[in-house]
Design an enzyme around this catalytic site. Structure first.
Site, PDB file in Angstrom:
ATOM      1  N   ASP A 185      -2.769  -8.641 -17.787  1.00 33.93           N
ATOM      2  CA  ASP A 185      -1.494  -8.036 -18.167  1.00 33.93           C
ATOM      3  C   ASP A 185      -0.705  -8.980 -19.072  1.00 33.93           C
ATOM      4  OD1 ASP A 185       0.610  -5.975 -17.643  1.00 33.93           O
ATOM      5  OD2 ASP A 185       1.682  -7.687 -16.797  1.00 33.93           O
ATOM      6  N   GLU A 230      -4.481  -7.248 -22.580  1.00 40.18           N
ATOM      7  CA  GLU A 230      -3.432  -6.373 -23.101  1.00 40.18           C
ATOM      8  C   GLU A 230      -2.553  -7.161 -24.050  1.00 40.18           C
ATOM      9  OE1 GLU A 230       0.551  -3.884 -21.955  1.00 40.18           O
ATOM     10  OE2 GLU A 230       0.166  -5.896 -21.248  1.00 40.18           O
TER      11      GLU A 230
END
Ligand code: ACG
Length: 482
Positions: A185, A230
């Site tokens: 993330d 990401e």
């Protein structure tokens, strides 16, 4: 690999508390396998006070609403028996305000105090985030802390090397439990604050150094761990991370597919595709694989974005035929709706999957009321299974084709012809070749193709002598020449 992004809370409830859980997912692995899914990106399941799970209070524990570690291990086991891999979403950029780490830091306890970023006399505590204009400094007692994603999530201070070792322990913990890899993330945010000048600033070189060390460590424990990053940004920034991660989400691609469909503009699609998937147009080897997707949990759902089932089905056709690794966001296979007001993870894009058409019953999660996907909307698994023309059955058919041609994943693209409405491109590797026709117009179009060359079509085509008619927003795949 065909990935499915899965939000456990909205999936399947095994114990009647209305919240999806590990045992529920275990029960429904067959549903995923039946569609052809072989890899799951599981949104965060660690202990967290937030419905989305991205603010963690304890990195080593599961959210008890989802089940305990043994239930999780059993889920992983059952998935592996079916050759399904599960990748864990691990947000390590920040923690929850209520975590022990942060609470101890507030009491000036060592080493925790140095694990966070505090203001000093150079700080402009009114500084705003470069997107959305939110505050990034938050006052608690008499102190200000840095929290890019809001007051509930203080950022960790990665200038502190001790923390790197702690993060390694976390990766090791979840690999030992049986996860097959991680979705990293906010990968560009590890170093996004310049402590020298006390200003927000991405430091991509430092991020890359950090990730290289982490990846080396992860691979030393599990050499085939799947790593997905990401980095939500323009293609110029995404490019900086090329070669670091095995798979990188291709945000620019997700926009160009949706925009070209909205504008019925095949020319735009081709022009932009070359820019956002450059490695797939060149002879050179592909370093980071393109993680292809249409929407994710931070975005308005596909069907609501494109405002038509025909268009959203067409987008899924493009997704599942391009080289790279396709990711389906849960519910996309059922053409679920959901609109986010701001670009962010809000419950409106995360409604429960409906297992039966009445919207309630065994396994149904009810933690959130229906707003966009009301009962009897024909988006239930029950209804979609029955209807041969449903999105679910279309997706299944296309995934079947994709799996029979798994070489597509690592192949190259060559544009053969295109005008405002149509794209004809070939997908090739050294020994295989197919030609795909994408019809970006709402009405049918004719092409010169013999019926015997057709391998796949998304909607019924009409063949007369050498002419084939392709309906609007549909695709046709034919044999290619090498
Ligand atoms: C991840 C998760 C998300 C999660 C967090 C925090 C991170 O998926 O659910 O939030 O753990 C930024 C970050 C991403 C982040 C999203 C939500 N996603 O970079 O890591 O925010 C611009 C910015 C991006 C930004 C994006 C969306 O550049 O950095 O993403 O906007 O806001 C073009 C441009 C591109 C631009 C887009 C959109 O494409 O090229 O640069 O991106 O347009 O304008 C969760 C919750 C939050 C909570 C947090 C703690 O969702 O509510 O606060 O956890």
């Amino acid at each position: 690999m065909i990935f499915y992004e899965l939000y456990l809370r909205s999936f399947y409830d095994s114990n009647g508390d209305g919240i999806g859980d590990f045992k529920g997912l275990e029960k429904k692995l067959d549903y995923l396998q039946n569609i052809g899914i072989d890899s799951i990106w599981l949104l965060p399941i660690m202990k967290s006070p937030a419905f989305h799970g991205y603010t963690i209070t304890d990195f080593y524990k599961t959210n008890s609403l989802y089940g305990n570690i043994d239930e999780l291990k059993q889920l992983l086991n059952e998935a592996h028996k079916r050759n399904i891999k599960i990748v864990l979403d691990l947000p390590i950029n920040h923690v929850s305000v209520s975590s022990e780490w942060f609470q101890k830091a507030l009491n000036d306890e060592k080493p925790y105090k140095n694990w966070f970023i505090w203001s000093n006399n150079k700080t402009n505590t009114d500084e705003r985030r470069h997107w959305g204009n939110d505050k990034i400094w938050h006052k608690i007692n008499d102190k200000y802390f840095y929290g890019l994603f809001g007051p509930g999530s203080p950022d960790l201070n990665f200038e502190n090397k001790e923390l790197w070792d702690e993060i390694k322990k976390i990766f090791k913990h979840w690999l030992n439990i049986g996860f097959d890899g991680f979705r990293l993330d906010a990968a560009k945010h590890i170093f996004d604050y310049d402590k020298k000048n006390m200003k927000f600033k991405y430091q991509h070189d430092k991020n890359i150094k950090f990730w290289i060390e982490m990846l080396e460590y992860i691979k030393s424990i599990k050499k085939d761990a799947i790593i997905i990053s990401e980095v939500w940004d323009e293609k110029e920034i995404v490019k900086k991370y090329d070669g670091i991660f095995e798979i990188g989400f291709n945000f620019p691609l997700s926009y160009i597919i949706k925009d070209s469909i909205k504008l019925n503009d095949a020319e735009k699609f081709v022009k932009d595709l070359k820019e956002v998937m450059p490695a797939y147009f060149k002879k050179k080897p592909i370093k980071t694989k393109s993680g292809n997707f249409l929407t994710n949990h931070d975005m308005t759902r596909l069907r609501s974005e494109l405002k038509s089932i025909k268009k959203s089905n067409f987008a899924l056709n493009i997704l599942l035929t391009l080289p790279g690794i396709p990711f389906i966001y849960y519910g996309e296979e059922l053409s679920m709706k959901g609109k986010l007001k701001n670009v962010n993870f809000t419950e409106d894009g995360e409604e429960p999957i409906q297992w039966s058409e009445i919207g309630f019953g065994p396994g149904q999660t009810e933690w959130k009321g229906y707003k966009f996907n009301t009962p009897y909307s024909k988006i239930s698994v029950e209804e979609q299974h029955k209807n041969p023309k449903s999105t679910l059955n279309r997706v299944k058919k296309l995934i079947k084709f994709r799996k029979e041609n798994s070489w597509i994943e690592n192949s190259k693209i060559n544009i053969l012809e295109n005008d405002k409405n149509m794209v004809k491109l070939s997908i090739n590797n050294e020994i295989n070749s197919i030609i795909i026709h994408y019809n970006f117009k709402s009405s049918k179009t004719k092409i010169n193709i013999n019926e015997d060359k057709i391998l796949y079509y998304s909607d019924n085509v009409k063949c007369t002598e050498n002419k084939t008619e392709i309906p609007g927003y549909s695709i046709l795949i034919t044999k290619g020449d090498l």
